[in-house]
Design an enzyme around this catalytic site. Structure first.
Site, short mmCIF file in Angstrom:
data_model
loop_
_atom_site.label_atom_id
_atom_site.label_comp_id
_atom_site.label_asym_id
_atom_site.label_seq_id
_atom_site.Cartn_x
_atom_site.Cartn_y
_atom_site.Cartn_z
N ALA A 60 0.81 -1.07 0.08
CA ALA A 60 0.04 0.03 -0.03
C ALA A 60 0.84 1.25 -0.08
O ALA A 60 2.09 1.12 0.35
CB ALA A 60 -1.02 0.09 1.26
N GLY A 99 0.46 -4.92 0.69
CA GLY A 99 -0.64 -5.00 0.10
C GLY A 99 -0.32 -5.56 -1.24
O GLY A 99 -1.13 -6.03 -1.92
N GLU A 102 -0.67 -9.22 -0.56
CA GLU A 102 -2.26 -9.33 -0.47
C GLU A 102 -3.18 -9.50 -1.70
O GLU A 102 -3.99 -10.19 -1.79
CB GLU A 102 -2.76 -8.26 0.61
CG GLU A 102 -2.13 -8.21 2.02
CD GLU A 102 -2.65 -7.28 2.70
OE1 GLU A 102 -2.15 -6.07 2.61
OE2 GLU A 102 -3.08 -7.27 3.87
N GLU A 122 4.42 -5.54 7.19
CA GLU A 122 3.61 -4.42 7.65
C GLU A 122 4.08 -4.18 9.27
O GLU A 122 4.14 -3.14 10.09
CB GLU A 122 2.12 -4.58 7.90
CG GLU A 122 1.39 -4.51 6.55
CD GLU A 122 1.51 -5.74 5.59
OE1 GLU A 122 2.49 -6.65 5.95
OE2 GLU A 122 0.99 -5.65 4.53
N1 3HC Z 1 4.70 3.25 -0.19
C1 3HC Z 1 5.10 4.48 -0.46
N2 3HC Z 1 6.27 4.74 -1.16
C2 3HC Z 1 7.13 3.56 -0.89
C3 3HC Z 1 6.70 2.45 -0.46
C4 3HC Z 1 5.38 2.04 -0.05
N3 3HC Z 1 4.99 0.91 0.20
N4 3HC Z 1 7.57 1.63 -0.58
C5 3HC Z 1 8.74 2.24 -1.27
N5 3HC Z 1 8.43 3.51 -1.53
C6 3HC Z 1 9.26 4.64 -1.98
C7 3HC Z 1 10.37 5.05 -1.16
O1 3HC Z 1 9.82 6.08 -0.31
C8 3HC Z 1 11.22 5.67 -2.14
O2 3HC Z 1 10.86 6.84 -2.33
P1 3HC Z 1 11.81 8.09 -2.86
O3 3HC Z 1 12.49 7.48 -3.95
O4 3HC Z 1 11.09 9.22 -3.03
O5 3HC Z 1 12.92 8.35 -1.73
C9 3HC Z 1 11.09 4.52 -3.31
O6 3HC Z 1 9.73 4.14 -3.05
C10 3HC Z 1 12.05 3.66 -3.45
O7 3HC Z 1 12.20 2.85 -2.07
P2 3HC Z 1 13.42 2.13 -1.65
O8 3HC Z 1 14.57 3.29 -1.77
O9 3HC Z 1 13.31 1.57 -0.58
O10 3HC Z 1 13.77 1.33 -3.00
P3 3HC Z 1 14.43 -0.12 -2.83
O11 3HC Z 1 14.61 -0.58 -4.17
O12 3HC Z 1 15.75 -0.10 -1.99
O13 3HC Z 1 13.59 -1.01 -1.99
C11 3HC Z 1 11.50 -1.90 -1.39
C12 3HC Z 1 12.09 -1.52 -2.41
C13 3HC Z 1 11.88 -3.51 -1.11
C14 3HC Z 1 10.01 -2.45 -1.82
C15 3HC Z 1 11.43 -1.16 -0.26
O14 3HC Z 1 11.10 0.01 -0.66
C16 3HC Z 1 10.29 -1.51 0.67
O15 3HC Z 1 10.90 -2.31 1.72
N6 3HC Z 1 9.41 -0.78 1.00
C17 3HC Z 1 8.30 -0.88 1.83
C18 3HC Z 1 7.45 -2.25 1.88
C19 3HC Z 1 6.55 -2.15 2.93
O16 3HC Z 1 6.57 -1.85 4.02
N7 3HC Z 1 5.23 -2.82 2.52
C20 3HC Z 1 4.19 -2.77 3.28
C21 3HC Z 1 3.45 -1.38 3.22
S1 3HC Z 1 2.11 -1.24 4.35
C22 3HC Z 1 0.76 -1.99 3.37
O17 3HC Z 1 0.95 -2.65 2.41
C23 3HC Z 1 -0.54 -2.19 4.14
C24 3HC Z 1 -1.28 -3.18 3.49
O18 3HC Z 1 -1.30 -4.16 4.30
C25 3HC Z 1 -2.78 -2.61 3.58
#
Ligand code: 3HC
Length: 689
Positions: A60, A99, A102, A122
């Site tokens: 998400a 997400g 999911e 998460e």
């Molecule tokens: N939402 C918004 N922005 C995100 C994002 C997300 N889920 N994941 C990554 N980004 C953004 C980062 O902020 C960054 O932005 P920037 O370039 O402006 O600084 C850009 O994407 C690139 O991110 P990384 O530098 O981390 O890129 P990498 O290639 O090193 O890693 C990744 C990619 C493994 C996908 C890593 O970004 C990551 O771990 N992201 C978060 C994953 C996460 O926690 N997902 C769960 C989200 S909560 C959810 O899904 C709730 C649901 O259950 C309803």
């Protein structure tokens, strides 16, 4: 944002929302529209969801949390995918996280490329999966295995995901082609496998194992609201029907989004990524090529840094002044690699490959071929001066010259060379092969391309580089010094070491400052105070008695028979009382909250000075440093974020009071803190260029 191609009865919907295909409002709406169109299109028998880029879906959009939501919601889109009368297969070409997984689980089939990483992270953001993850994953792989996976938040490989049953297959060749084939097969079969309908994995035995794990997890971290919520959501799936359990999950998710812990963790997520952007350093700054490295010094630090290069595939020469030190250093490195191979964290082949990348030599002249030279010699200005003046005549033109100093003046070190533009600091943290943080110290004359190259290199080494300016101790140690000073003062005023340590671990650190000092060795601080000045009457008295901490069995605490956890020592408590009397300090007792305030507020104050002096570009950089280098509890968001949650007025007033009580004017609030406190402002509200 979603490309649609219909061919041979299959609609391929390709998500294109760089950089990570986060499921923000626009992408959700585009996917929903594309899905509706594909379902309505009579020529379409089956659907494939694929994505552009190296990440399938990063989850998400975290940036939307806590803000008004634009429809359609993710759960609504996933409900429509799940309920599609035409089979939908996810083609997972890269990371499918949160997400993203999911969404894939709401499809009727899933295939993954070998490089895909699959998980529900998460928990690391202080929340739980909120789009059916806590319900569909247990139905696919059992509540016990699913709970364990969601509890760590660590993703698994595609291969592991296939063996667990999260994906149907790992595809070596054309992923989308295979997804199309499978989607058509499902259409031919006429039955749609839905995770929500599965119950075979929800056995009483698996439930029993889940309950045992949940009880332990909650006991281990009773304050972690999201761990409790995760257990409740998974349990709901075992006691209620799918829709009712999903409603439980959603309510838990919504409540957690508002939880201060989650807010702090989300803040830390973005602060960490923001730290990669250095104000005034354009993205397209040219880079220098780094193919080989040299590390000067084979001590613990030098060896650890050499391992970082070797792990990243960069050949490195470790340089010493004499054979004995070199042999000892290399043995230590080999021992660490052997340990990793034995534990199974690397293969034996990787161990040999990495050791093979490390060569060794006596004499600085062996650094002449290196693209980067990292000096990790003794922390002494004389030694550093000598090394850098010699390197100036040895290093090839354009080589980057880095010092791993923790405190010293990088401008003065750079001035020893005729090429100060090529010099900067790379402050690694011990153990360097493990700790992610690197303070990248930009000296006055460091060239932009040198800084940009060092930041890129940090990433290649799998580190978290944060740019800082030159001052004594840079960001982390400069603030730490404030905490150490306040800790000593607290002892004199009547708090006992175990009370201070308990307050700090109660705050969320893994260790208190005095247990930490005993572990690191009291001789270290004692020597550095002799070199650099500073007073710590209690620690110095202990060190003078040969009480160096754990290694001598006695320090602030006693460690009988090699114990790793110290016990109180009445002798130390008497010594503290004596030193306090000598200094004429009246003693009283302190509550844990008072101790936390006394220790942390001066750190925040120093952080404010660091911002004023532009040693750190943003409060988030300071927080990233403290979370990743000093074990500041991430769920408190770092010292500056935490300060905002306490209230800057409260902190400023308390600091003035401490200054009056202790007679230490340096405790007075810094001008920036004073101004923000008076304006009712916050560090987060500061605007930076
Ligand atoms: N939402 C918004 N922005 C995100 C994002 C997300 N889920 N994941 C990554 N980004 C953004 C980062 O902020 C960054 O932005 P920037 O370039 O402006 O600084 C850009 O994407 C690139 O991110 P990384 O530098 O981390 O890129 P990498 O290639 O090193 O890693 C990744 C990619 C493994 C996908 C890593 O970004 C990551 O771990 N992201 C978060 C994953 C996460 O926690 N997902 C769960 C989200 S909560 C959810 O899904 C709730 C649901 O259950 C309803």
């Amino acid at each position: 944002m979603v490309r649609q191609e219909v061919d041979g009865g299959v609609a391929v919907l390709t998500l294109a929302n760089p950089p990570v295909n986060a499921l923000g409002a626009a992408l959700r709406a585009a996917l929903d529209d594309a899905l509706t169109a594909a379902i309505a299109d009579e020529s379409v028998r089956a659907i494939v969801v694929a994505a552009e880029g190296k990440v399938f879906i990063g989850g998400a959009d975290i940036g939307e949390f806590g803000k008004p939501q634009h429809p359609p919601s993710l759960p609504d889109v996933l409900d429509r995918l799940d309920a599609s009368p035409k089979p939908v297969v996810a083609a997972i070409g890269g990371a499918a996280l949160g997400g993203g997984l999911e969404l894939a689980m709401a499809c009727h089939g899933r295939v993954a490329a070998p490089s895909a990483k699959i998980g529900l992270p998460e928990i690391k953001l202080g929340i739980i999966p909120g789009a059916g993850g806590t319900q569909r994953l247990p139905r696919l792989i059992g509540p016990d295995v699913a709970f364990a996976m969601m509890l760590t938040g660590e993703p698994v490989s595609a291969e592991k995901a296939a063996s667990l049953g999260i994906v149907d297959a790992v595809v070596l060749g054309d992923l989308v082609a295979e997804a199309r084939t499978r989607a058509l097969e499902l259409a031919d079969a006429g039955t749609l496998p839905r995770a929500r309908d599965r119950s075979d994995a929800l056995t009483p035995e698996a439930r029993e194992r889940f309950e045992a794990q949940a009880a332990e997890a909650v006991k281990r971290d009773p304050e972690a609201t999201n761990v409790h919520a995760l257990a409740r959501a998974v349990r709901a799936g075992l006691e209620q029907d799918f829709d009712a359990a999903v409603a439980v999950e959603r309510a838990e998710f919504r409540a957690l989004v508002e939880d201060p812990r989650s807010k702090a963790l989300r803040y830390a997520f973005f602060a960490e990524r923001e730290a990669a952007r250095v104000p005034g350093l354009p993205k397209d700054t040219p880079r220098r090529t780094i193919k080989t490295a040299a590390v000067i010094g084979a001590g613990t630090m030098g060896g650890g840094i050499a391992m970082c290069f070797a792990n990243a595939g960069i050949p490195v020469t470790v340089i010493e002044t004499e054979e004995g030190a070199l042999a000892r250093g290399l043995d230590r490195v080999k021992g660490l690699y052997a340990g990793s191979a034995k534990r199974g964290s690397i293969t034996e082949a990787h161990r040999d490959e990495r050791i093979g990348r490390i060569s060794s030599a006596i004499g600085l002249e062996h650094a002449k071929e290196a693209d980067i030279i990292v000096e990790a010699a003794f922390e002494d200005m004389g030694v550093k001066r000598e090394i850098f003046s010699k390197l100036d005549s040895i290093a090839k033109p354009g080589a980057i010259l880095a010092t791993n100093t923790s405190y010293l003046d990088v401008n003065a070190i750079a001035a020893m060379t005729g090429r100060p533009q090529d010099v900067l600091g790379l402050h690694f943290f011990s153990p360097a092969n493990v700790m992610r943080l690197v303070e990248v110290v930009r000296a006055e004359k460091t060239a932009p391309d040198v800084l940009a190259t060092a930041l890129d290199l940090g990433k290649r080494l799998n580190k978290l580089p944060v740019t800082v300016g030159v001052c004594f101790g840079f960001v982390g140690n400069r603030m730490l010094e404030r905490r150490s000073r306040a800790g000593e003062r607290l002892l004199l005023e009547g708090a006992l070491p175990h009370e201070v340590d308990a307050a700090v671990t109660g705050f969320g650190f893994r260790m208190g400052p005095f247990a930490m000092a005993d572990l690191a060795g009291l001789d270290i601080g004692w020597r550095s105070r002799k070199d650099f000045g500073g007073r710590a009457p209690v620690a110095d008295s202990l060190a003078e008695q040969g009480r160096f901490g754990q290694k001598t069995g006695r320090g602030f605490y006693l460690y009988p028979d090699g114990a790793r956890t110290g016990t109180r020592d009445p002798e130390v408590e008497a010594l503290i009382a004596r030193v306090a009397a000598e200094h004429g300090v009246a003693r009283r007792s302190f509550t844990a909250d008072e101790i936390v305030a006394r220790l942390m507020y001066p750190m925040v104050n120093e952080g404010a000075r660091i911002l004023e002096e532009r040693i750190a570009a943003r409060p988030g950089d300071i927080d990233t440093i403290w979370i990743n280098g000093y074990n500041w509890p991430a769920w408190r968001g770092g010292p500056m974020h935490w300060a905002d949650t306490v209230g800057l007025r409260t902190i400023a007033e308390a600091l003035s009071r401490f200054a009056a009580e202790t007679g230490d004017d340096s405790q007075e609030p810094a001008p920036l803190l004073k101004r923000l406190a008076a304006e009712g402002g916050s560090f987060a509200g500061l605007k930076y260029a």
